[in-house]
Design an enzyme around this catalytic site. Structure first.
Site, PDB file in Angstrom:
ATOM      1  N   ASP A 126      -2.221  -1.309  -3.887  1.00 12.54           N
ATOM      2  CA  ASP A 126      -2.394   0.289  -4.253  1.00 12.54           C
ATOM      3  C   ASP A 126      -1.214   0.933  -4.459  1.00 12.54           C
ATOM      4  OD1 ASP A 126      -3.056   2.920  -4.380  1.00 12.54           O
ATOM      5  OD2 ASP A 126      -4.431   2.745  -2.541  1.00 12.54           O
TER       6      ASP A 126
ATOM      7  N   TYR B 219       0.633  -1.198   0.099  1.00 12.49           N
ATOM      8  CA  TYR B 219      -0.071  -0.111   0.213  1.00 12.49           C
ATOM      9  C   TYR B 219       0.744   1.142  -0.062  1.00 12.49           C
ATOM     10  CZ  TYR B 219      -3.397   3.352   1.784  1.00 12.49           C
ATOM     11  OH  TYR B 219      -4.136   4.604   1.743  1.00 12.49           O
TER      12      TYR B 219
ATOM     13  N   HIS C 262     -12.060   1.785  -4.077  1.00 16.20           N
ATOM     14  CA  HIS C 262     -11.291   1.181  -5.175  1.00 16.20           C
ATOM     15  C   HIS C 262     -12.007  -0.431  -5.375  1.00 16.20           C
ATOM     16  CE1 HIS C 262      -7.382   2.835  -4.211  1.00 16.20           C
ATOM     17  NE2 HIS C 262      -8.099   3.437  -3.415  1.00 16.20           N
TER      18      HIS C 262
END
Ligand code: ZN
Length: 527
Positions: free
Chosen positions: A182, A141, A294
């Site tokens: 991400d 992330y 998302h």
């Protein structure tokens, strides 16, 4: 072998059943980001999922912040697992080694980069035709670069460099490598809803880093080419869909942009060149899956996983609070009342930092998060029920409630009844928040009795003032002729706190007539 990555924006996205959701995703390895789970918040239901073994990285700082987790099917149990990228968190057996060169980082910098729970690495064995290979899965992330905090831009780039050092070191040591998660940067203009709105799109340091990290497909290199001049990794989605437009994985909830598909593609599955070329058979995004700001992204490989006989030491099942509890799983398989689950409001979650990321990514001016009125939340409950009954049982979509902003319209495609959010009235009600047990209620619904019971004359005065004078009537926007919404300037500066009206429609591309028009009007200061 199938892998999935998904920024879930809080583990409570799975409130109606982690196992059911995972089973529906039908992947061997499921990597989630922004769990918002820290060690103090990890519960058994999240840690121990029947049929899977899990590996978490927690933020050491703020509770309920950041966090990633990798869930592996028992048939995909890894041979090693490690938290973080630097190796500094590795004080247990089962770590992977191969940390790469850290000469450009101080020890303190490395510590800080691993301090926010942003990486989990698992190492697997796969059967590729006649030989067994090692595949390292790096679940990340990546930090956002808040435009108002310049030091975070540096932090984000350092994280990228550390990620690259680790991924390339694992590769050099002979393991295949998948980096997924991400990444918080849209790579090319095609990965962004409105690249022309971004100043110096190509000069963004995150994009420049991606250019170096990824192989440059534009050169149309022959299959036999030596890739040493390009990056060592491939964006698997883009390699299967080189020209697909509108393929986004993240949309601002702040502006309701998912309805107009005004988003960015910032969630990726990267694979080293050889693995991508020889083993990947498909990759795609799943924009139809809601529940987070998302959507999930998946990749399928030709090879099959060979499981370890037991999970490596980082597995959550060995945490002292859960050790030995796998045997009592029946306790967690109690049927959850789906209806009760769906009506639970997600607004109670802490704000997603993705909204700030989207502001950075798509140039939304700093506006106040829209609070929702009771009548709106009732509307959304109604439409949730309607949606639930219209979906076939067992569909993955049925596990997720529709986005609130979608629920605001009377149907998915009708934007006509978009309601007015009046923040002035809501600001008054928020003063009375505690008097109504945390229910966000519009001022008009509150009784004077509630007001007196709280004994706060100031709040009472504000309440009555709002009832007697009413909120200022909203103007109508010029393009749609619809009532505008009131917003407040959040960004520090001469206009902070000033209110203004904008078109109530969701943000979208300038060419989309259904999306927000450019109407803007300040509220007069005098009133
Ligand atoms: Zn308009």
């Amino acid at each position: 072998m199938k892998v999935v990555t998904w920024n879930i924006n809080g583990i409570r996205t799975f409130k109606c059943g982690i196992k059911k959701t995972f089973d529906a995703l039908d992947a061997d390895i499921i990597c989630v980001q922004e769990t918002k789970v820290t060690r103090d918040l990890l519960d058994e239901r999240t840690a121990i999922v029947d049929g899977y073994n899990s590996y978490f990285s927690f933020s050491r700082g703020r509770s309920g912040y950041s966090g990633v987790a990798t869930y592996c099917k028992d048939s995909a149990t890894p041979f090693a697992a490690e938290e973080g990228l630097s190796g500094l968190l590795t004080n247990y057996a089962g770590a992977l080694g191969c940390y790469g060169h850290h000469s450009e980082f101080t020890d303190e910098e490395l510590q800080l980069l691993d301090n926010e729970g942003r990486a989990v690495i698992t190492q697997h064995r796969v059967q590729c035709s006649d030989k067994i290979r090692s595949v390292t899965v790096i679940n990340v992330y990546c930090p956002r670069a808040d435009p108002e905090k310049p030091e975070r831009k540096q932090f984000k780039l350092q994280f990228y460099k550390l990620l690259q050092a680790r991924a390339e070191a694992m590769l050099k040591n002979g393991s295949s490598v998948i980096v997924l998660g991400d990444v918080n940067t849209s790579h090319r203009p095609i990965d962004h809803c409105d690249p022309n709105e971004i100043d110096d799109f190509e000069d963004n340091p995150g994009r420049k880093w991606l250019n170096g990290f990824l192989r440059d497909d534009d050169n149309n290199m022959p299959a036999s080419a030596d890739f040493s001049h390009g990056g060592k990794f491939v964006d698997t989605f883009r390699s299967f869909h080189p020209t697909r437009t509108g393929a986004f994985t993240c949309w601002s909830t702040l502006t309701g942009a998912r309805r107009t598909n005004y988003g960015t593609r910032i969630d990726y599955i990267f694979a080293d060149n050889q693995l991508a070329k020889e083993q990947f058979v498909a990759a795609d995004i799943m924009p139809e899956v809601e529940g987070s700001d998302h959507c999930p992204v998946w990749g399928a490989l030709r090879c099959s996983l060979l499981p370890n006989s037991k999970p490596p030491p980082l597995a959550t099942c060995y945490l002292p609070e859960f050790a030995g509890k796998q045997q009592k799983l029946s306790r967690f398989l109690v049927k959850v009342d789906q209806k009760a689950c769906r009506s639970e409001s997600k607004e109670a979650l802490p704000g997603s930092q993705e909204e700030a990321e989207m502001r950075e990514n798509i140039n939304v001016t700093g506006t106040k998060r829209i609070m929702r009125t009771e009548s709106v939340s009732q509307m959304s409950k109604k439409s949730k029920t309607a949606k639930t009954s219209s979906k076939p049982q067992g569909s993955l979509l049925a596990f997720f409630k529709p986005k609130n902003e979608k629920a605001l319209g009377s149907s998915q495609n009708s934007l006509k009844s978009f309601p007015i959010h009046d923040e002035r009235a809501l600001d008054v009600s928020s003063e009375l928040h505690s008097a109504t047990q945390g229910k966000t209620t519009q001022g008009e619904h509150l009784s004077a009795q509630t007001c007196n019971a709280r004994g706060d004359k100031g709040a009472c005065f504000g309440f009555w003032k709002s009832v007697l004078h009413g909120p200022p009537p909203p103007p109508t926007c010029k393009v749609h002729g619809e009532p505008c919404v009131l917003r407040t300037v959040k960004k520090d500066g001469p206009n902070v706190g000033r209110q203004f009206f904008v078109c109530a429609r969701p943000q979208g591309h300038a060419a989309n007539p259904e999306a927000r028009c450019n109407f803007f009007a300040w509220v007069d200061r005098g009133k």
